[in-house]
Scaffold this motif. Structure first.
Motif, PDB file in Angstrom:
ATOM      1  N   GLY A   1       6.255   7.621   1.934  1.00 58.92           N
ATOM      2  CA  GLY A   1       5.740   6.320   1.523  1.00 58.92           C
ATOM      3  C   GLY A   1       6.857   5.355   1.183  1.00 58.92           C
ATOM      4  N   PHE A   2       7.873   5.852   0.462  1.00 60.34           N
ATOM      5  CA  PHE A   2       9.012   4.998   0.125  1.00 60.34           C
ATOM      6  C   PHE A   2       9.770   4.590   1.386  1.00 60.34           C
ATOM      7  CE2 PHE A   2       9.057   7.382  -4.133  1.00 60.34           C
ATOM      8  CZ  PHE A   2       8.191   6.459  -4.685  1.00 60.34           C
ATOM      9  N   GLY A   3       9.896   5.531   2.333  1.00 65.61           N
ATOM     10  CA  GLY A   3      10.523   5.177   3.605  1.00 65.61           C
ATOM     11  C   GLY A   3       9.678   4.179   4.372  1.00 65.61           C
ATOM     12  N   GLY A   4       8.357   4.297   4.227  1.00 61.61           N
ATOM     13  CA  GLY A   4       7.446   3.363   4.887  1.00 61.61           C
ATOM     14  C   GLY A   4       7.612   1.940   4.391  1.00 61.61           C
ATOM     15  N   ILE A   5       8.024   1.794   3.140  1.00 61.29           N
ATOM     16  CA  ILE A   5       8.256   0.453   2.600  1.00 61.29           C
ATOM     17  C   ILE A   5       9.369  -0.234   3.380  1.00 61.29           C
ATOM     18  CG2 ILE A   5       9.056  -0.822   0.573  1.00 61.29           C
ATOM     19  CD1 ILE A   5       7.819   1.458  -1.111  1.00 61.29           C
ATOM     20  N   VAL A   6      10.461   0.509   3.604  1.00 60.69           N
ATOM     21  CA  VAL A   6      11.593  -0.049   4.357  1.00 60.69           C
ATOM     22  C   VAL A   6      11.167  -0.358   5.785  1.00 60.69           C
ATOM     23  CG1 VAL A   6      13.965   0.339   5.103  1.00 60.69           C
ATOM     24  CG2 VAL A   6      13.205   1.239   2.906  1.00 60.69           C
TER      25      VAL A   6
ATOM     26  N   PRO B   1       9.801  -0.322  -3.858  1.00 62.84           N
ATOM     27  CA  PRO B   1       9.839  -1.739  -3.750  1.00 62.84           C
ATOM     28  C   PRO B   1       8.520  -2.301  -3.942  1.00 62.84           C
ATOM     29  CG  PRO B   1      10.954  -0.937  -1.919  1.00 62.84           C
ATOM     30  CD  PRO B   1      10.469   0.228  -2.736  1.00 62.84           C
ATOM     31  N   GLY B   2       8.030  -2.172  -4.056  1.00 60.54           N
ATOM     32  CA  GLY B   2       7.197  -1.341  -4.391  1.00 60.54           C
ATOM     33  C   GLY B   2       7.573  -0.115  -4.883  1.00 60.54           C
ATOM     34  N   ARG B   3       8.690   0.326  -4.883  1.00 57.21           N
ATOM     35  CA  ARG B   3       9.101   1.456  -5.638  1.00 57.21           C
ATOM     36  C   ARG B   3       9.200   0.926  -7.005  1.00 57.21           C
ATOM     37  NH1 ARG B   3      13.337   4.547  -2.360  1.00 57.21           N
ATOM     38  NH2 ARG B   3      14.737   3.564  -3.674  1.00 57.21           N
TER      39      ARG B   3
ATOM     40  N   LEU C   1       0.830  -1.207   0.000  1.00 57.20           N
ATOM     41  CA  LEU C   1       0.000   0.000   0.000  1.00 57.20           C
ATOM     42  C   LEU C   1       0.863   1.255   0.000  1.00 57.20           C
ATOM     43  CD1 LEU C   1      -2.777  -1.038   2.540  1.00 57.20           C
ATOM     44  CD2 LEU C   1      -3.061  -0.663   0.082  1.00 57.20           C
ATOM     45  N   ALA C   2       1.919   1.244   0.819  1.00 58.96           N
ATOM     46  CA  ALA C   2       2.806   2.410   0.880  1.00 58.96           C
ATOM     47  C   ALA C   2       3.476   2.650  -0.469  1.00 58.96           C
ATOM     48  CB  ALA C   2       3.871   2.198   1.957  1.00 58.96           C
ATOM     49  N   GLY C   3       3.935   1.576  -1.108  1.00 58.72           N
ATOM     50  CA  GLY C   3       4.598   1.715  -2.403  1.00 58.72           C
ATOM     51  C   GLY C   3       3.654   2.187  -3.493  1.00 58.72           C
ATOM     52  N   GLY C   4       2.462   1.603  -3.544  1.00 57.53           N
ATOM     53  CA  GLY C   4       1.497   2.009  -4.568  1.00 57.53           C
ATOM     54  C   GLY C   4       1.079   3.461  -4.419  1.00 57.53           C
TER      55      GLY C   4
END
Length: 325
Positions: free
Chosen positions: A156-161, A221-223, A69-72
């Motif tokens: 959001g990208f940081g949230g993926i990690v 990474p979703g990114r 969800l964060a990546g999208g």
């Protein structure tokens, strides 16, 4: 040392995926490239389920879904930002937030950083800004909306990690499969909407154009890698673009590299019990523009600016320093 190697490897491979996504985005709408690359990327991850011991525990599924969800959401927000503002400002804003948010969270969770570690992380963030900074010739005006969209996309990208760090160490690639499957659905729906409306990702028509450069990374990474491109690229209607063998190979390679980068990140986050592993991986992961600008220089013979060269040197210097902490 292993954490640093995996972090840099993930960043470089992300950059390679971005470069390939940028090339494909010269022929297709970026959102279409992103959606197809997401679909392609799930294949090697499914193979990974057979090769690597993976467990779909409740925690792995939940945090994998959070990462998806964060990546999208981050991808779509970054598209919005790049459509309305100058890349030279918004790309570094996104990268810096992607690097700093997980570090701040780690500190709030009680991770103690030595003065040397803090210094190296600061140098790495400066390197991110320098590598991602490019001259914008589009004349786009900086707005509060654009900055806000870029900042939230970076979060959001940081949230993926953050999400991958919360997955169990023995979950293997299970969280990556969950995240990727969710992104396939979200980005696939977005691509369908864009194609049916007959507009570009910025809302224009088939002849619209979008600003991109070798540093921009609308994906995670979703990114999911999509546009890092170069100059002003005409967007063709997705239905009219010809899927040549070369274009198919480019998108397939893009999806494969993006999936591989996710594996590096997941492996790096669980490579050590050292509390510094998480913040170090977060900052190194934000160095993805290096892979893109290097490939752009090798393949397209684009010249790196002096600032980008300084940024690359600082990035590797900070990586060596972090490996010695």
């Amino acid at each position: 040392m292993l954490t640093v190697v995996l972090g840099l490897s993930g960043a470089l491979v992300y950059g390679f995926a971005d470069f390939l996504g940028g090339l494909a985005s010269r022929r297709l709408r970026p959102v279409v490239v992103t959606a197809v690359a997401a679909l392609v990327g799930i294949v090697p991850l499914l193979v990974g389920l057979v090769v690597v011991d993976s467990a779909f525990s409740g925690r792995a599924v939940v945090w994998g879904a959070v990462a998806g969800l964060a990546g999208g959401a981050a991808v779509l927000l970054l598209y919005t930002a790049l459509a309305i503002g100058p890349m030279s400002v918004l790309s570094p804003v996104t990268a810096v937030f992607a690097a700093c948010v997980p570090v701040v969270v780690a500190v709030l969770r009680g991770t103690a950083l030595s003065p040397l570690a803090v210094g190296m992380l600061v140098v790495a963030v400066v390197a991110v800004v320098l590598v991602a900074s490019v001259r914008d010739t589009s004349g786009a005006r900086l707005t509060a909306r654009g900055v806000a969209a870029a900042a939230v996309a970076g979060c959001g990208f940081g949230g993926i990690v953050l999400a991958y760090d919360m997955t169990p160490a023995d979950s293997g690639v299970a969280p990556l499969v969950v995240a990727r499957a969710l992104q396939v659905v979200l980005l696939g729906m977005a691509a369908v909407v864009v194609v049916r409306r007959g507009g570009g990702d910025a809302g224009g028509g088939a002849g619209a154009s979008v600003r991109r450069d070798g540093a921009g990374r609308p994906g995670g990474p979703g990114r999911l890698s999509a546009p890092a491109a170069v100059g002003r690229v005409p967007l063709l209607a997705a239905g009219r673009a010809r899927w040549s063998g070369r274009l198919v190979a480019t998108v397939v390679a893009c999806g494969f590299f993006d999936a591989l980068a996710n594996v590096f990140v997941q492996a790096g986050l669980h490579s050590s019990d050292d509390p510094l592993t998480f913040p170090v991986m977060s900052v190194l992961n934000a160095l993805y523009p290096i892979g893109t600008v290097v490939l752009a220089g090798v393949v397209l013979r684009e010249r790196l600016t002096p600032l980008q060269l300084v940024g690359i040197v600082l990035a590797f210097g900070a990586s060596v320093g972090l490996a010695l902490v």
